[in-house]
Design a protein around this motif. Sequence first.
Motif, PDB file in Angstrom:
ATOM      1  N   PHE A  40       0.691  -1.672   0.673  1.00 16.55           N
ATOM      2  CA  PHE A  40      -0.606  -0.166  -0.275  1.00 16.55           C
ATOM      3  C   PHE A  40       1.054   1.108   0.363  1.00 16.55           C
ATOM      4  O   PHE A  40       2.577   1.092   0.280  1.00 16.55           O
ATOM      5  CB  PHE A  40      -0.955  -0.469   1.587  1.00 16.55           C
TER       6      PHE A  40
ATOM      7  N   CYS B 178      -8.141  -7.817  -2.907  1.00 12.81           N
ATOM      8  CA  CYS B 178      -7.639  -6.691  -2.094  1.00 12.81           C
ATOM      9  C   CYS B 178      -9.406  -5.842  -2.095  1.00 12.81           C
ATOM     10  O   CYS B 178      -9.726  -5.418  -2.518  1.00 12.81           O
ATOM     11  CB  CYS B 178      -7.048  -5.241  -2.766  1.00 12.81           C
ATOM     12  N   TYR B 206      -2.184  -1.326  -4.700  1.00 17.25           N
ATOM     13  CA  TYR B 206      -1.801  -2.054  -4.705  1.00 17.25           C
ATOM     14  C   TYR B 206      -1.767  -3.562  -5.238  1.00 17.25           C
ATOM     15  O   TYR B 206      -1.135  -4.404  -4.862  1.00 17.25           O
ATOM     16  CB  TYR B 206      -2.584  -2.553  -3.131  1.00 17.25           C
TER      17      TYR B 206
END
Lengths: 399, 256
Positions: A40, B178, B206
């Motif tokens: 992230f 995710c 991500y």
Amino acid sequence: MSFLNPIYLLGLTSIFIPILIHFWNRKQSPPIKVGSIKRFESDSKEQAKKFHFKNLPLLISRIILLALFSILAAGLFYPKNEIINKEIDKVLLIDYELKGKEVLPKLIQKIDSTNRTIYFTDSLSKQNYWTELNAILGLQFIPDTVQFIGYNQLKNFTGKKKEFPFYIDWILIPKETERAFSLQNSQNNLLANSSETNIHYVQGQAQALENNFRLKDTLKILNLTKKNHPAFYKVKSAIEILQKQSPFQLVLVSSEEILSSKTRAFDLLLSSDKIDQSAESFKFSKELHFHQSEIHLTSQIEKRNSQTIVHSDFTKKDPDLIYKIGQLIYQNKELENFISNNDNRIVSSKLLANKKNFQKTKPTELTRTKKISLHNPLWILIALSLFVERFLAFKSVKP
Amino acid sequence: MGQGTEFSQYRAYQPGDDIRRLDWKMYARSDKFFVRESDQSKGIKFHFILDGSASMLHEDEGLKKLDYSKYLTAALAYIGFNQGDEIELSIINSDQSIAYGKISSYKKFVQTIHPIKAKKTWDKTFHINSSRLQKTLIIVLSDFHEMQDEIKNSILKARHANNEILTFCLLSDNEINCTYSLNSQLQDLETKEIITIKNKASQKKYLEQLEKELAEYKQEFAAKNIDFQIINCSNDIDQQIKMVLEKRMLIQRNLN
């Protein structure tokens, strides 16, 4: 802007409820434990350490919604001053105890031609006099033309009125009394006629009359007080009603003998603290007291609770004097001018001595503070806020 | 000749032979004692290496990655034990890496693997040893959540001519896709850092990063003939086992 019920603003403390719930939920829901967060964005990691609100727009919308409800309950309004009457209507109360019948019609005729409010009554008795006064003060609005004729004069006023330039709009008849009457509408159509002996009108029928002849700015038919009510009670009632009235000038024309006998009650009327100085009550009134027998014009000027009362004694018996006074009042002339222009013989030494004390009274522009409620705009804002809150709440739900 | 799985011949019993090897059918027929002999198969060694770092405690739909790796390892070990293969087990984490060595039975294997707990991170100092004399199939089960390629380097160093390495990258469904909601707070099991998913762009980034890293692993491992398989822990274990067996058959053919 102000609030009608400011106590409800305490409801604004409820805006802390969603904030507390937010913190409670934040505490109750621990972070999700994952294998790695390295993929992230790094800036999100830094901000995660700082204190911040989750779903900030949703929280703000809920706070706004609660605040709007509190403000709505508190009754937000903004005051607006508006002018009620530029010209003050005048009510001329002529006590028929003067019994100058030859005078009265002329006076009526002259006054009526000025197209002002007229109210005159047949004084049946001392008690009824104050009843009629109570009736006057029961006015909910200032009529343009109201004509009332008491039943003692019915014989003179039945049928088409040639001798008088006015028409009978409605008749107020004491419910306890049986009298003949004639009813005619403004188009001079004779609607009802009765004999002198058999008609007995009760309140309900009077109500029917009102419904049928409800003209613009016509007085409602008022309930008469009972015969046995003490005068003091009537005056007190009048005082309470007076507080709600639109402003008007009360001109009382009566014999001093009559008035002096009711001085106490009349004083109460004028000196009552119910007659306040706010824009919603009349600012001043003038009274003329006439002595019946000699029509004395006194020059005593009194000031009572900002009311200017002029007592005038006429030293000369002049039936037209009443008319003159009435005219001058309606034309809004200064009383001082009247005194100075009049025959000096009439003016007493007392008046001259007190001339300096005389205060000019002019009809003033009365304003009333109108409270313009902001209920409708608030409701619209609440509806919008609710829509936004629901929309944001729906968006924040996990897919 | 000796103990093995394929029958070769009978010989007469001699004192000192293991009486368990007596063929009683032959005794019934001939009234004489014979010992059953079979060819000794060459066999390969299974060396299971389990990632015991804290990231293996990641849970999705009630199943932790560590538990999934245990089940998969136990299933593969069962097959190996049945075939008489040698089974070794190693658990790696920076707290206490343990190389259990050869485990004698399946029962003991289960007893060993069951109480394993994940802690801390991958042990950088651990060397994956395999004998250059015996063919070894090294099966690495890890999620490859590493800070400085320590896992990758350990595996790359372990590769030599006499072994095959099979790597299973264990990832949960929410890690692969995710599926966390916006404004969710995530805490790293190893570093304890907390992060908030602010927006969909963050999620997208991500996924891009994950795809890139996995592709890199595949490429680097492929260069050294190391098989790299991504396993979604939502999938059934039997599918994974089937794949492993196919791989083993391939190895056998290569060996032969």
